[in-house]
Design a protein around this motif. Structure first.
Motif, PDB file in Angstrom:
ATOM      1  N   ALA A 271       0.864  -1.168   0.100  1.00  0.00           N
ATOM      2  CA  ALA A 271      -0.035   0.015   0.173  1.00  0.00           C
ATOM      3  C   ALA A 271       0.813   1.199   0.197  1.00  0.00           C
ATOM      4  O   ALA A 271       2.012   1.214   0.376  1.00  0.00           O
ATOM      5  CB  ALA A 271      -0.843   0.203   1.136  1.00  0.00           C
ATOM      6  N   LEU A 272       0.358   2.390  -0.637  1.00  0.00           N
ATOM      7  CA  LEU A 272       1.167   3.656  -0.625  1.00  0.00           C
ATOM      8  C   LEU A 272       0.956   4.238   0.680  1.00  0.00           C
ATOM      9  O   LEU A 272       0.224   4.198   1.605  1.00  0.00           O
ATOM     10  CB  LEU A 272       0.318   4.605  -1.495  1.00  0.00           C
ATOM     11  N   GLU A 273       2.237   4.917   1.102  1.00  0.00           N
ATOM     12  CA  GLU A 273       2.094   5.363   2.412  1.00  0.00           C
ATOM     13  C   GLU A 273       2.449   7.048   2.381  1.00  0.00           C
ATOM     14  O   GLU A 273       1.960   7.855   3.169  1.00  0.00           O
ATOM     15  CB  GLU A 273       3.019   4.722   3.553  1.00  0.00           C
ATOM     16  N   THR A 274       3.449   7.246   1.288  1.00  0.00           N
ATOM     17  CA  THR A 274       3.793   8.695   1.168  1.00  0.00           C
ATOM     18  C   THR A 274       3.574   8.875  -0.440  1.00  0.00           C
ATOM     19  O   THR A 274       4.046   8.464  -1.256  1.00  0.00           O
ATOM     20  CB  THR A 274       5.127   8.890   1.760  1.00  0.00           C
ATOM     21  N   LEU A 275       2.795   9.992  -0.636  1.00  0.00           N
ATOM     22  CA  LEU A 275       2.735  10.655  -1.996  1.00  0.00           C
ATOM     23  C   LEU A 275       3.557  11.692  -2.204  1.00  0.00           C
ATOM     24  O   LEU A 275       3.410  12.834  -1.389  1.00  0.00           O
ATOM     25  CB  LEU A 275       0.962  11.073  -1.938  1.00  0.00           C
ATOM     26  N   LEU A 276       4.296  11.785  -3.150  1.00  0.00           N
ATOM     27  CA  LEU A 276       5.312  12.843  -3.278  1.00  0.00           C
ATOM     28  C   LEU A 276       4.427  13.600  -4.837  1.00  0.00           C
ATOM     29  O   LEU A 276       4.451  12.802  -5.491  1.00  0.00           O
ATOM     30  CB  LEU A 276       6.894  12.427  -3.821  1.00  0.00           C
ATOM     31  N   ILE A 277       4.717  14.888  -4.746  1.00  0.00           N
ATOM     32  CA  ILE A 277       4.201  15.572  -5.954  1.00  0.00           C
ATOM     33  C   ILE A 277       4.973  16.573  -6.228  1.00  0.00           C
ATOM     34  O   ILE A 277       5.578  17.294  -5.454  1.00  0.00           O
ATOM     35  CB  ILE A 277       2.842  16.230  -5.478  1.00  0.00           C
ATOM     36  N   ASP A 278       5.323  16.673  -7.619  1.00  0.00           N
ATOM     37  CA  ASP A 278       6.275  17.702  -8.279  1.00  0.00           C
ATOM     38  C   ASP A 278       5.813  19.014  -8.079  1.00  0.00           C
ATOM     39  O   ASP A 278       4.376  19.196  -8.539  1.00  0.00           O
ATOM     40  CB  ASP A 278       6.479  17.167  -9.681  1.00  0.00           C
ATOM     41  N   ARG A 279       6.590  19.779  -7.470  1.00  0.00           N
ATOM     42  CA  ARG A 279       5.875  21.381  -7.396  1.00  0.00           C
ATOM     43  C   ARG A 279       5.182  21.794  -8.622  1.00  0.00           C
ATOM     44  O   ARG A 279       4.463  22.745  -8.945  1.00  0.00           O
ATOM     45  CB  ARG A 279       7.053  22.096  -6.841  1.00  0.00           C
ATOM     46  N   ALA A 280       5.934  21.381  -9.679  1.00  0.00           N
ATOM     47  CA  ALA A 280       5.581  21.660 -11.253  1.00  0.00           C
ATOM     48  C   ALA A 280       4.439  20.941 -11.768  1.00  0.00           C
ATOM     49  O   ALA A 280       3.876  21.295 -12.753  1.00  0.00           O
ATOM     50  CB  ALA A 280       6.776  21.522 -12.179  1.00  0.00           C
ATOM     51  N   TYR A 281       3.813  20.141 -10.875  1.00  0.00           N
ATOM     52  CA  TYR A 281       2.634  19.376 -11.397  1.00  0.00           C
ATOM     53  C   TYR A 281       1.351  20.283 -11.569  1.00  0.00           C
ATOM     54  O   TYR A 281       1.246  21.004 -10.382  1.00  0.00           O
ATOM     55  CB  TYR A 281       2.158  18.308 -10.544  1.00  0.00           C
ATOM     56  N   PRO A 282       0.753  20.662 -12.561  1.00  0.00           N
ATOM     57  CA  PRO A 282      -0.107  21.822 -12.730  1.00  0.00           C
ATOM     58  C   PRO A 282      -1.593  21.714 -11.836  1.00  0.00           C
ATOM     59  O   PRO A 282      -1.801  22.808 -11.433  1.00  0.00           O
ATOM     60  CB  PRO A 282      -0.538  21.675 -14.263  1.00  0.00           C
ATOM     61  N   ASP A 283      -2.034  20.638 -11.315  1.00  0.00           N
ATOM     62  CA  ASP A 283      -3.282  20.587 -10.625  1.00  0.00           C
ATOM     63  C   ASP A 283      -3.269  19.695  -9.648  1.00  0.00           C
ATOM     64  O   ASP A 283      -3.964  18.412  -9.865  1.00  0.00           O
ATOM     65  CB  ASP A 283      -4.281  20.512 -11.856  1.00  0.00           C
TER      66      ASP A 283
END
Length: 427
Positions: A271-283
């Protein structure tokens, strides 16, 4: 071949119990090592049929464990792992039958060569011998591990957690009934009869009796095994798994993968525990909203908290926590390098994934992230031996030696050198 296992008396100490089981397992292993692939497969099919036939007894035993577990305050994740219903029992039986259909690695010639002096060298796969499996909560491991060990020619000594003792006994009884009806020795798969924790220590120090220990459980169990073991260990650490949403990810795909990776089953090690999001991801807001709407508690860094009033502040401990519950931590990072830096610091080396349409970015992630399983545009819930086409798994190894990732039949074998000569002597 013995039809029934030698009984163990209550007066024996845990150390004596394990020593006695080890001696009988060694004898059974010698028989298993000489059984044909067809005979092993036939016995496993009988075992699958016996599990199906004993489904009511297994459910009754499991109901006792569930009642006791609730009274003891087991977490929802532990109770979910413990619960057996018709579908899960059928899944256990189907898993055993699936192992019977797998290619037997024993006897496979790994490599062949001929020396200048005419000696012919072969590396041939052979069973490891006696394998001890120490696990918590999941009664399906009793059947999965037993089937995998038997098919790979190994005898198994199983020590399940006290919270699943009645379920384990019921599954084991059915499994052994089928195996013996199919011609295997009853001591091929043994279940430690005592819940005394000293039995774990006895297994860990049984060098020469047990050839390999496989722990399946929480961080404290694995830590104890690694600290105390005098027997080689195939480590299965906790699943602090990450999914990185790159700036070039498709929004709909990213949303679907993230929700599935976290919420399909929160109590599994993939199972996913930490979601990492690129600051440049638009939405990014829809990702957070989809998790919240699916019933997941979101804990985030300062940037994540800006996306919703219901997002709690994540602390340092969150980045190193395997929740196994509907909780996820969210962190914004500076592109691929930021994601890989966070993963390098906090990942348990189990399963880490990237979602992106940029092949170059994906290739860099897959090459650089040093986890047992790395994924591109797929849910980390696929971290499972069955989904890898391996049948049931004995665990997911997060180490770097012998076997890595989902460990099934081949991972439960070693090899020996077979040398053919025509009278050569060494000068």
């Amino acid at each position: 071949m013995n039809a029934t296992a030698t009984p163990i008396t209550d007066s024996q100490s845990p150390e004596a119990i394990v020593a006695d089981m080890g001696r009988r397992a060694r004898t059974a292993a010698k028989t298993l090592a000489t059984m044909s692939s067809a005979d092993k497969a036939a016995a496993l099919k009988q075992a699958a049929a016996a599990i199906r036939a004993d489904a009511d007894a297994i459910k009754q035993a499991n109901a006792t464990d569930m009642e006791n577990g609730e009274a003891k305050g087991l977490t929802p994740a532990m109770l979910d792992r413990l619960k057996l219903d018709d579908d899960r029992i059928e899944g256990i039986a189907a898993g055993v039958a699936a192992v019977a259909g797998l290619e037997d690695p024993v006897g496979t010639v790994v490599s062949t060569s001929e020396r200048p002096n005419g000696l012919k060298m072969q590396r041939v796969r052979v069973p490891i011998g006696v394998i001890g499996i120490i696990y918590e909560s999941r009664p399906n491991v009793t059947a999965d591990a037993g089937a995998l060990c038997a098919m790979s020619g190994n005898a198994a000594i199983l020590r399940g957690g006290s919270e699943a003792i009645e379920s384990n006994r019921a599954v084991h009884k059915a499994l052994v009934k089928g195996l013996t009806e199919g011609g295997m020795p009853a001591d091929a798969v043994q279940l430690v009869p005592t819940t005394d924790r000293a039995a774990v220590g006895a297994m860990l120090t049984s060098a020469g009796v047990i050839d390999l220990i496989v722990p399946r459980g929480g961080k404290s169990l694995v830590a104890r095994v690694q600290d105390e073991a005098k027997v080689p260990v195939l480590a299965h650490l906790d699943g602090i798994n990450h999914t990185f949403i790159d700036k070039d990810a498709k929004p709909e795909m990213a949303r679907d993968i993230v929700v599935n990776a976290k919420m399909r089953r929160t109590g599994v090690c993939g199972a996913l525990e930490t979601l990492l999001i690129d600051r440049a991801y638009p939405d990014p807001a829809p990702l957070i909203a989809a998790l919240s709407e699916s019933g997941c508690e979101v804990r985030g860094d300062a940037d994540a908290q800006k996306l919703g009033a219901n997002i709690a502040a994540a602390n340092d401990e969150d980045w190193d926590t395997e929740y196994l519950e509907p909780i996820v931590s969210v962190k914004f990072v500076d592109g691929l390098e930021g994601a890989m830096a966070h993963i390098a610091q906090h990942s348990s080396g189990h399963t880490d994934a990237i979602v992106t349409e940029n092949k170059d970015t994906a290739d860099k992630f897959l090459a650089a992230v040093d986890s047992a399983i790395v994924m591109w545009n797929a849910s980390s819930q696929f971290a499972d031996g069955g989904e890898f086409g391996l049948g049931a798994e004995i665990g997911i190894s997060t180490g770097r030696l012998h076997a890595r990732g989902p460990v099934a039949l081949e991972g439960l074998t070693t090899y020996k050198w077979v040398v053919h000569g025509t009278g050569q002597t060494r000068p």
